[in-house]
Scaffold this active site. Structure first.
Site, PDB file in Angstrom:
ATOM      1  N   LYS A 114     139.833  14.517 158.962  1.00 56.28           N
ATOM      2  CA  LYS A 114     139.238  13.677 157.917  1.00 56.28           C
ATOM      3  C   LYS A 114     140.162  13.512 156.721  1.00 56.28           C
ATOM      4  O   LYS A 114     140.216  12.449 156.118  1.00 56.28           O
ATOM      5  CB  LYS A 114     137.886  14.248 157.455  1.00 56.28           C
ATOM      6  CG  LYS A 114     136.794  14.041 158.488  1.00 56.28           C
ATOM      7  CD  LYS A 114     135.416  14.125 157.886  1.00 56.28           C
ATOM      8  CE  LYS A 114     134.362  13.696 158.893  1.00 56.28           C
ATOM      9  NZ  LYS A 114     133.014  14.010 158.488  1.00 56.28           N
TER      10      LYS A 114
ATOM     11  N   LYS B 171     136.261   9.541 168.691  1.00 59.42           N
ATOM     12  CA  LYS B 171     134.814   9.685 168.912  1.00 59.42           C
ATOM     13  C   LYS B 171     134.059   8.511 168.275  1.00 59.42           C
ATOM     14  O   LYS B 171     134.553   7.910 167.310  1.00 59.42           O
ATOM     15  CB  LYS B 171     134.323  11.048 168.422  1.00 59.42           C
ATOM     16  CG  LYS B 171     134.085  11.157 166.975  1.00 59.42           C
ATOM     17  CD  LYS B 171     133.475  12.495 166.600  1.00 59.42           C
ATOM     18  CE  LYS B 171     133.374  12.467 165.085  1.00 59.42           C
ATOM     19  NZ  LYS B 171     132.875  13.560 164.416  1.00 59.42           N
TER      20      LYS B 171
ATOM     21  N   LYS C  84     130.283   6.696 162.565  1.00 60.71           N
ATOM     22  CA  LYS C  84     129.755   5.753 161.570  1.00 60.71           C
ATOM     23  C   LYS C  84     130.885   5.174 160.745  1.00 60.71           C
ATOM     24  O   LYS C  84     130.777   4.087 160.200  1.00 60.71           O
ATOM     25  CB  LYS C  84     128.867   6.501 160.561  1.00 60.71           C
ATOM     26  CG  LYS C  84     127.627   7.092 161.098  1.00 60.71           C
ATOM     27  CD  LYS C  84     127.007   7.999 160.016  1.00 60.71           C
ATOM     28  CE  LYS C  84     126.060   8.994 160.624  1.00 60.71           C
ATOM     29  NZ  LYS C  84     125.763  10.135 159.801  1.00 60.71           N
TER      30      LYS C  84
HETATM   31  P1  TYM Z   1     127.071  14.325 161.421  1.00 60.51           P
HETATM   32  O1  TYM Z   1     126.164  13.681 160.441  1.00 60.51           O
HETATM   33  O2  TYM Z   1     128.496  13.912 161.441  1.00 60.51           O
HETATM   34  O3  TYM Z   1     126.516  14.160 162.870  1.00 60.51           O
HETATM   35  C1  TYM Z   1     125.166  14.519 163.166  1.00 60.51           C
HETATM   36  C2  TYM Z   1     125.081  15.074 164.576  1.00 60.51           C
HETATM   37  O4  TYM Z   1     125.535  14.098 165.514  1.00 60.51           O
HETATM   38  C3  TYM Z   1     126.568  14.652 166.328  1.00 60.51           C
HETATM   39  N1  TYM Z   1     127.547  13.607 166.624  1.00 60.51           N
HETATM   40  C4  TYM Z   1     127.992  13.319 167.856  1.00 60.51           C
HETATM   41  N2  TYM Z   1     127.696  13.854 169.056  1.00 60.51           N
HETATM   42  C5  TYM Z   1     128.301  13.325 170.134  1.00 60.51           C
HETATM   43  N3  TYM Z   1     129.201  12.286 170.068  1.00 60.51           N
HETATM   44  C6  TYM Z   1     129.519  11.727 168.885  1.00 60.51           C
HETATM   45  N4  TYM Z   1     130.366  10.713 168.835  1.00 60.51           N
HETATM   46  C7  TYM Z   1     128.904  12.250 167.700  1.00 60.51           C
HETATM   47  N5  TYM Z   1     128.986  11.923 166.386  1.00 60.51           N
HETATM   48  C8  TYM Z   1     128.157  12.775 165.743  1.00 60.51           C
HETATM   49  C9  TYM Z   1     127.179  15.771 165.480  1.00 60.51           C
HETATM   50  O5  TYM Z   1     127.824  16.730 166.286  1.00 60.51           O
HETATM   51  C10 TYM Z   1     125.975  16.320 164.771  1.00 60.51           C
HETATM   52  O6  TYM Z   1     125.292  17.241 165.578  1.00 60.51           O
HETATM   53  N6  TYM Z   1     127.978  18.712 159.207  1.00 60.51           N
HETATM   54  C11 TYM Z   1     127.069  18.007 160.066  1.00 60.51           C
HETATM   55  C12 TYM Z   1     125.652  17.984 159.497  1.00 60.51           C
HETATM   56  C13 TYM Z   1     125.153  19.329 159.151  1.00 60.51           C
HETATM   57  C14 TYM Z   1     124.669  20.322 160.051  1.00 60.51           C
HETATM   58  C15 TYM Z   1     124.315  21.421 159.239  1.00 60.51           C
HETATM   59  C16 TYM Z   1     124.515  20.363 161.441  1.00 60.51           C
HETATM   60  C17 TYM Z   1     125.073  19.830 157.892  1.00 60.51           C
HETATM   61  N7  TYM Z   1     124.578  21.101 157.958  1.00 60.51           N
HETATM   62  C18 TYM Z   1     123.807  22.616 159.813  1.00 60.51           C
HETATM   63  C19 TYM Z   1     123.997  21.545 162.000  1.00 60.51           C
HETATM   64  C20 TYM Z   1     123.679  22.643 161.189  1.00 60.51           C
HETATM   65  C21 TYM Z   1     127.537  16.567 160.209  1.00 60.51           C
HETATM   66  O7  TYM Z   1     128.256  16.063 159.376  1.00 60.51           O
HETATM   67  O8  TYM Z   1     127.005  15.910 161.270  1.00 60.51           O
END
Ligand code: TYM
Length: 334
Positions: A113, A196, A199
Site C-alpha cells: 500500500k 487482487k 475497491k
Molecule cells: P477490507 O475492508 O480490506 O476487506 C474486508 C474483508 O474482505 C476480504 N477481501 C477479500 N477476500 C478475497 N479476495 C479479495 N479480493 C478480497 N478483498 C478483500 C478481506 O480479507 C477482509 O476479510 N483490516 C481489515 C478490516 C478489519 C478487520 C479487523 C478484519 C479491521 N479490523 C479485525 C478482521 C478482524 C480490512 O481492511 O479489510
C-alpha cells in the site's frame, strides 16, 4: 473458555465487491448460526489514508446496509462501528507497546500500500495491524473470518496475544484462529489476475460490485480477461500461467459451492464463451437480490442507525470490560 466468538470487520470505503463477499461476508453469514458474532465497520482503518468526510459517513451507512442485505441478522449479531467503541483505540495503544518493530516491518500489505512512497505514508497505515489486533482481542474472539490478504495480520495478532499473556497474565487473551475460505481465498481482478480484486482499483470493470446491475455484471464478465485455449484440467497444473482462467473457475466454483474439479469436468474442452454465460447467470442470481436489498436498506437510515446504536452499546460493554482488566493487569491506576 467454552464460547465460540467471532469478530471481523470491513472498511467502509466505496462499494463492497465480490472479493469481500466470497472472501469474508459468505463466512460471516455461515458463522452467525453457531457463533456469537461481532461484525464491525472498520472506520478507523479507513482513515489511514485521506478520506472525504462526507463520503466516509455515507459509506458507513452503505456498508451497514450491505451487511443486512447480504443476510446478516441484526438480532442475532452485534453490528457496530469501530470508532464508536472507544476501547479499540485505547487497547491499540497498549498493544503498540507489546508489538515489536521487527514484526510490523514484515507486514507485506503495508509495503504494497505504501509502495515506493513509504516515508510519506501515514503512521496509521503502518500500525494498522495493531489496531486490528485490538479489535479482535477486545472481544477475546476465538475465530476471525477473513480473506487470505489478512492472514499475516492475524498471525501478528496471535503473536501479540501470546506475548501479552507471557509478559503479564497467562491465558488472559484467547489466541484467535483465522477462518479463510479454502477455495477462493483471494479473488483476483477481472482485468489482471496478478492483482487482487480491490475497491481502490481505478478500473471499475476489474471488479463486480455488490451494487452492480444485471447489465453491468454481464458487461464486466464479457470483458473479463481469459486466454484462447479451451477449458481443460491443465488450467490448474503446476506450471500453468492461465491465471485469469483459474480466477474465473474458482469464482464459479465458490458461487456454486462445488469443487473446481467439478467445474472443469463440466466444461472440459469448451471455450470460455459458454462458461461466461453461465458464470454471468449465477452471478446475477447471487448479486442482484443483494443489490436490491442494499437499495432498500439505504433508504431507511433510521433503521440502520438503530441497528448500529444497539450494536455499539453491546460491543462497548464487552470491550470496556477488557480494557479495564488490561489496565489492572499492567498496573495502570484507574
Ligand atoms: P477490507 O475492508 O480490506 O476487506 C474486508 C474483508 O474482505 C476480504 N477481501 C477479500 N477476500 C478475497 N479476495 C479479495 N479480493 C478480497 N478483498 C478483500 C478481506 O480479507 C477482509 O476479510 N483490516 C481489515 C478490516 C478489519 C478487520 C479487523 C478484519 C479491521 N479490523 C479485525 C478482521 C478482524 C480490512 O481492511 O479489510
Amino acid at each position: 473458555m467454552s464460547y465460540k466468538r467471532v469478530l471481523s470487520g470491513i472498511q467502509p470505503t466505496g462499494n463492497l465487491h465480490l472479493g469481500n463477499y466470497l472472501g469474508a461476508i459468505k463466512n460471516f453469514i455461515a458463522m452467525q448460526k453457531n457463533y456469537e458474532c461481532f461484525y464491525m465497520l472498520a472506520d478507523l482503518h479507513a482513515i489511514t489514508v485521506k478520506v472525504n468526510p462526507k463520503d466516509l459517513k455515507e459509506s458507513i451507512f452503505n456498508t451497514a446496509a450491505t451487511f443486512l442485505a447480504s443476510g446478516l441478522d441484526s438480532k442475532k449479531n452485534t453490528i457496530f462501528v469501530q470508532s464508536s467503541v472507544r476501547a479499540h483505540s485505547e487497547i491499540s495503544w497498549i498493544l503498540n507497546c507489546i508489538a515489536r518493530v521487527g514484526w510490523l516491518n514484515r507486514m507485506t500489505q503495508f509495503k504494497e500500500k505504501a509502495g515506493s512512497n513509504k516515508e510519506k505514508a501515514s503512521v496509521g497505515l503502518y500500525t494498522y495491524p495493531i489496531l486490528m489486533a485490538a479489535d479482535i482481542l477486545a472481544y477475546k474472539a476465538s475465530h476471525v473470518p477473513v480473506g487470505d490478504d489478512q492472514k499475516q495480520h492475524l498471525e501478528l495478532c496471535r503473536d501479540i496475544a501470546i506475548k501479552f499473556n507471557n509478559d503479564y497474565e497467562k491465558d488472559f487473551f484467547k489466541i484467535p484462529e483465522s477462518i479463510i475460505p479454502k477455495s477462493v481465498s483471494r479473488v483476483m481482478s477481472l482485468r489482471d489476475a496478478k492483482r487482487k480484486m480491490s475497491k481502490s482499483d481505478e478500473s471499475d470493470i476489474s471488479r463486480i460490485n455488490l451494487t452492480d446491475t444485471k447489465d453491468q455484471i454481464s458487461q464486466k464478465i464479457k470483458k473479463a480477461k481469459t486466454d484462447n485455449e479451451p477449458i481443460n484440467e491443465n488450467i490448474f497444473s503446476n506450471h500453468s500461467k492461465r491465471l485469469e482462467a483459474q480466477n474465473l473457475i474458482k469464482i464459479f466454483a465458490s458461487l456454486r459451492c462445488v469443487t473446481e474439479e467439478s467445474i472443469l469436468k463440466e466444461f472440459d474442452g469448451k471455450s470460455f464463451s459458454d462458461f461466461k454465460k453461465q458464470l454471468t447467470e449465477i452471478l446475477i442470481n447471487v448479486i442482484s437480490p443483494i443489490s436490491d436489498k442494499i437499495n432498500y436498506y439505504k433508504k431507511d437510515k433510521q433503521q440502520l442507525l438503530e441497528v448500529l446504536v444497539k450494536g455499539n452499546s453491546k460491543a462497548s460493554e464487552i470491550a470496556d470490560k477488557t480494557i479495564d482488566d488490561i489496565k489492572k493487569i499492567i498496573g495502570l491506576v484507574q
